[in-house]
Design a protein around this motif. Sequence first.
Motif, PDB file in Angstrom:
ATOM      1  N   GLY A 141       0.771  -1.243   0.000  1.00  0.00           N
ATOM      2  CA  GLY A 141       0.000   0.000   0.000  1.00  0.00           C
ATOM      3  C   GLY A 141       0.794   1.280   0.000  1.00  0.00           C
ATOM      4  O   GLY A 141       0.218   2.368   0.112  1.00  0.00           O
ATOM      5  N   ILE A 142       2.122   1.201  -0.132  1.00  0.00           N
ATOM      6  CA  ILE A 142       2.947   2.411  -0.171  1.00  0.00           C
ATOM      7  C   ILE A 142       3.258   2.740  -1.629  1.00  0.00           C
ATOM      8  O   ILE A 142       3.820   1.918  -2.349  1.00  0.00           O
ATOM      9  N   ARG A 143       2.880   3.942  -2.042  1.00  0.00           N
ATOM     10  CA  ARG A 143       3.098   4.364  -3.424  1.00  0.00           C
ATOM     11  C   ARG A 143       4.413   5.122  -3.547  1.00  0.00           C
ATOM     12  O   ARG A 143       4.600   6.169  -2.911  1.00  0.00           O
ATOM     13  N   ILE A 144       5.314   4.567  -4.350  1.00  0.00           N
ATOM     14  CA  ILE A 144       6.612   5.210  -4.587  1.00  0.00           C
ATOM     15  C   ILE A 144       6.768   5.443  -6.080  1.00  0.00           C
ATOM     16  O   ILE A 144       6.685   4.516  -6.869  1.00  0.00           O
ATOM     17  N   GLN A 145       6.975   6.701  -6.445  1.00  0.00           N
ATOM     18  CA  GLN A 145       7.205   7.067  -7.838  1.00  0.00           C
ATOM     19  C   GLN A 145       8.707   7.233  -8.047  1.00  0.00           C
ATOM     20  O   GLN A 145       9.363   7.995  -7.339  1.00  0.00           O
ATOM     21  N   VAL A 146       9.252   6.515  -9.022  1.00  0.00           N
ATOM     22  CA  VAL A 146      10.685   6.540  -9.287  1.00  0.00           C
ATOM     23  C   VAL A 146      10.992   7.547 -10.386  1.00  0.00           C
ATOM     24  O   VAL A 146      10.400   7.510 -11.463  1.00  0.00           O
ATOM     25  N   LEU A 147      11.906   8.449 -10.090  1.00  0.00           N
ATOM     26  CA  LEU A 147      12.375   9.413 -11.071  1.00  0.00           C
ATOM     27  C   LEU A 147      13.789   8.991 -11.459  1.00  0.00           C
ATOM     28  O   LEU A 147      14.732   9.137 -10.688  1.00  0.00           O
ATOM     29  N   SER A 148      13.926   8.412 -12.650  1.00  0.00           N
ATOM     30  CA  SER A 148      15.206   7.865 -13.094  1.00  0.00           C
ATOM     31  C   SER A 148      15.942   8.876 -13.961  1.00  0.00           C
ATOM     32  O   SER A 148      15.381   9.407 -14.914  1.00  0.00           O
ATOM     33  N   ILE A 149      17.207   9.134 -13.645  1.00  0.00           N
ATOM     34  CA  ILE A 149      18.032  10.081 -14.383  1.00  0.00           C
ATOM     35  C   ILE A 149      19.205   9.320 -14.990  1.00  0.00           C
ATOM     36  O   ILE A 149      19.935   8.632 -14.261  1.00  0.00           O
ATOM     37  N   PRO A 150      19.424   9.392 -16.322  1.00  0.00           N
ATOM     38  CA  PRO A 150      20.587   8.720 -16.920  1.00  0.00           C
ATOM     39  C   PRO A 150      21.869   9.173 -16.251  1.00  0.00           C
ATOM     40  O   PRO A 150      22.042  10.349 -15.938  1.00  0.00           O
ATOM     41  N   LYS A 151      22.801   8.239 -16.048  1.00  0.00           N
ATOM     42  CA  LYS A 151      24.025   8.583 -15.319  1.00  0.00           C
ATOM     43  C   LYS A 151      24.934   9.520 -16.095  1.00  0.00           C
ATOM     44  O   LYS A 151      25.837  10.137 -15.538  1.00  0.00           O
ATOM     45  N   LYS A 152      24.701   9.660 -17.411  1.00  0.00           N
ATOM     46  CA  LYS A 152      25.535  10.565 -18.196  1.00  0.00           C
ATOM     47  C   LYS A 152      25.019  11.996 -18.172  1.00  0.00           C
ATOM     48  O   LYS A 152      25.600  12.889 -18.768  1.00  0.00           O
ATOM     49  N   LYS A 153      23.902  12.227 -17.481  1.00  0.00           N
ATOM     50  CA  LYS A 153      23.417  13.595 -17.328  1.00  0.00           C
ATOM     51  C   LYS A 153      24.366  14.352 -16.408  1.00  0.00           C
ATOM     52  O   LYS A 153      24.519  14.007 -15.233  1.00  0.00           O
ATOM     53  N   ALA A 154      24.981  15.380 -16.921  1.00  0.00           N
ATOM     54  CA  ALA A 154      25.990  16.093 -16.127  1.00  0.00           C
ATOM     55  C   ALA A 154      25.367  17.103 -15.178  1.00  0.00           C
ATOM     56  O   ALA A 154      25.935  17.439 -14.157  1.00  0.00           O
ATOM     57  N   GLU A 155      24.160  17.590 -15.507  1.00  0.00           N
ATOM     58  CA  GLU A 155      23.591  18.642 -14.682  1.00  0.00           C
ATOM     59  C   GLU A 155      23.184  18.099 -13.310  1.00  0.00           C
ATOM     60  O   GLU A 155      22.853  16.933 -13.160  1.00  0.00           O
ATOM     61  N   VAL A 156      23.230  18.958 -12.319  1.00  0.00           N
ATOM     62  CA  VAL A 156      22.868  18.565 -10.962  1.00  0.00           C
ATOM     63  C   VAL A 156      21.356  18.695 -10.792  1.00  0.00           C
ATOM     64  O   VAL A 156      20.791  19.753 -11.026  1.00  0.00           O
ATOM     65  N   PHE A 157      20.715  17.615 -10.382  1.00  0.00           N
ATOM     66  CA  PHE A 157      19.268  17.638 -10.179  1.00  0.00           C
ATOM     67  C   PHE A 157      18.959  18.317  -8.842  1.00  0.00           C
ATOM     68  O   PHE A 157      19.735  18.237  -7.896  1.00  0.00           O
ATOM     69  N   ASP A 158      17.817  18.971  -8.786  1.00  0.00           N
ATOM     70  CA  ASP A 158      17.399  19.645  -7.556  1.00  0.00           C
ATOM     71  C   ASP A 158      16.876  18.596  -6.573  1.00  0.00           C
ATOM     72  O   ASP A 158      15.710  18.233  -6.581  1.00  0.00           O
ATOM     73  N   TYR A 159      17.781  18.101  -5.742  1.00  0.00           N
ATOM     74  CA  TYR A 159      17.438  17.016  -4.818  1.00  0.00           C
ATOM     75  C   TYR A 159      16.462  17.465  -3.736  1.00  0.00           C
ATOM     76  O   TYR A 159      15.854  16.653  -3.061  1.00  0.00           O
ATOM     77  N   SER A 160      16.278  18.785  -3.565  1.00  0.00           N
ATOM     78  CA  SER A 160      15.344  19.264  -2.541  1.00  0.00           C
ATOM     79  C   SER A 160      13.896  19.019  -2.943  1.00  0.00           C
ATOM     80  O   SER A 160      12.993  19.106  -2.111  1.00  0.00           O
ATOM     81  N   GLU A 161      13.662  18.682  -4.224  1.00  0.00           N
ATOM     82  CA  GLU A 161      12.307  18.499  -4.718  1.00  0.00           C
ATOM     83  C   GLU A 161      11.836  17.054  -4.645  1.00  0.00           C
ATOM     84  O   GLU A 161      10.704  16.745  -4.999  1.00  0.00           O
ATOM     85  N   VAL A 162      12.709  16.133  -4.241  1.00  0.00           N
ATOM     86  CA  VAL A 162      12.322  14.725  -4.139  1.00  0.00           C
ATOM     87  C   VAL A 162      12.297  14.308  -2.675  1.00  0.00           C
ATOM     88  O   VAL A 162      12.876  14.959  -1.802  1.00  0.00           O
ATOM     89  N   ASP A 163      11.600  13.181  -2.422  1.00  0.00           N
ATOM     90  CA  ASP A 163      11.451  12.708  -1.041  1.00  0.00           C
ATOM     91  C   ASP A 163      12.589  11.793  -0.607  1.00  0.00           C
ATOM     92  O   ASP A 163      12.797  11.583   0.590  1.00  0.00           O
TER      93      ASP A 163
END
Length: 599
Positions: free
Chosen positions: A468-490
Amino acid sequence: MQTATAERYLDMYHRFVGGSAIGSPVEVTLEELADTLYCTTRNVKLVLRKMEEDGWIDWLPGRGRGNRSRLVFRSDRDTLLLDIAQKMAQRGDYKQAFELIHSHGEGTSVKERFSEWLDLHFGYRTETPDGKREVDTLRLPVHTPILTLDPAEVYNAFDAHMLRQIFDRLVQYDPTTNRVLPMLAHTWECNADATVWQFHLRKGVRFHHGRELTADDVIFTIERLRFGKSHSWMLRTLVKLEIVDTRTIRFELSKPNRIFHRFMSSAAVSILPRDLVLQDEERFWKCPVGSGPFMATEWTEDRFVMAAHTGYFMGRAHLDGVVIAFMPDSQGDCSRRSWEKLVWDHELPDSKAEEDWQTVETLCKGCTMLTWNLVKEGPQRSPQFRKAVDLLIDRNAMIRELGGDRMYPAQGFRPDDSTPIRRDSTDFNRALELLREIEYDGTPVTLLARGVHAEDAEWISKRCAEHGIRIQVLSIPKKKAEVFDYSEVDGIIYGLVFAEDDVCEIETYEQVGSYLKEHLDPDMRRWARDQVDLALAAPSTEARRVHLASIETRLREEAHVMFLTHKKVNTSYQPGIKGVTMSPFGWIDFKTVWVQSSK
């Protein structure tokens, strides 16, 4: 054979051959050919003439109004495509070669044949490029890009490994003996309370451009690192830095740090040549210069090339050169071997027989882990929710079902003697009780995963969904050089490798941009820093470990972090290959590799 002309041949072949056989005339017009090749009809005639001279086609122009021209293809597409791709790879244009095969090789065996050829292309090879001098080169394909070679900003293990090939530090740490050894500094000392440290430089150490390393280079590197960099945390207690004499540098700290010399062994404190960085910093980082065993000679989108630093003060590398080829992620399933860990001498007898290859298996000093974001609103702010997810994850089942390099369940940052026999703490019933206590209503949480960690994230998502726990996975290719905004994910799933052991552990709590640090609530962050200061001032290794272990224990018990698995690294090589050792980051140490002659 001109590659550009050959690519045009393939474009024409793709459009006009269809079901026709090689050698059968195909009716075309110059206008159709111009449309296919994106050029004028005049240029088409020049291209056709060149192809006729090379024997690839017969061109029979139509005579008179309404008579179409005829084109006869003489060269087999697959053979030509493979030949072009191989020539591209030999030039180092690996990405272009794969893109060409992807465009023209669908439904053929060219992709598999090219992959088999690459297995022969990569590895250890002795060549004579000028027909006289033998050159020993290791070509290593990787699916991990180099994101930066700036020591002050390095995050990834592979980047840090490459830094160690190009730059040197004041000292080096040997994790097997737990000792700090001389490097650029031949000796060092500190005062009684470890607030003043002095390092004494060797004579005769030269950068790749020929200038001798001096105390000014050390001062410049430290001052550059001191403020506004990802690794500035290492110097947060530094209050004074000065040159005592031409070869002695003194550090004065505001608080005791009994492992400050271990800090100076970090890749982040690699010593830079002051003159070149100040002259043109932007240009410098495109092909950086250090004093290490290898010097960078080329860095492109396709490859990174190094040549041996022949005047290296700690002894010349046995290899003459190393070529790191950056392979497209989509081609990872082509290989019949794990290229990243391959050392293969093509000149040894029976080089294709793998049964007698030797394998070095090592357990990474680190783990994969999930860090919960406690500064963002959501179910993950609840300790009961985090603990419930932890209890639902059967790490042994994850290892069995996902396989690969996953070796043991993790209950902390690093494996220890009891890791192989330690039981996992899965408890489905207790997990469901905790969810009922907080009246969890199914609100989804998001997990960020980059590259290989996406597979772990999807596995966790499926297991949690069963309860019953819903987890949405946001997958980023490892060759993406830009830094993702980690403050927006759980939460974020990622891996840690502890090259300098205690220093790397402290780094996870202090480094700017560290997922763990940035996700901790402010009170926990302040408490962790206090424990770090106590650890650094501790009079013994055992006392220091008590304070650091207290942070790890609280992270685990309050489920700020979910420790997932410990991983292994396998390196396969032939018996004739010698000096194969692994760096603390889990990659081949290029300096020590050599081949025993079979003669």
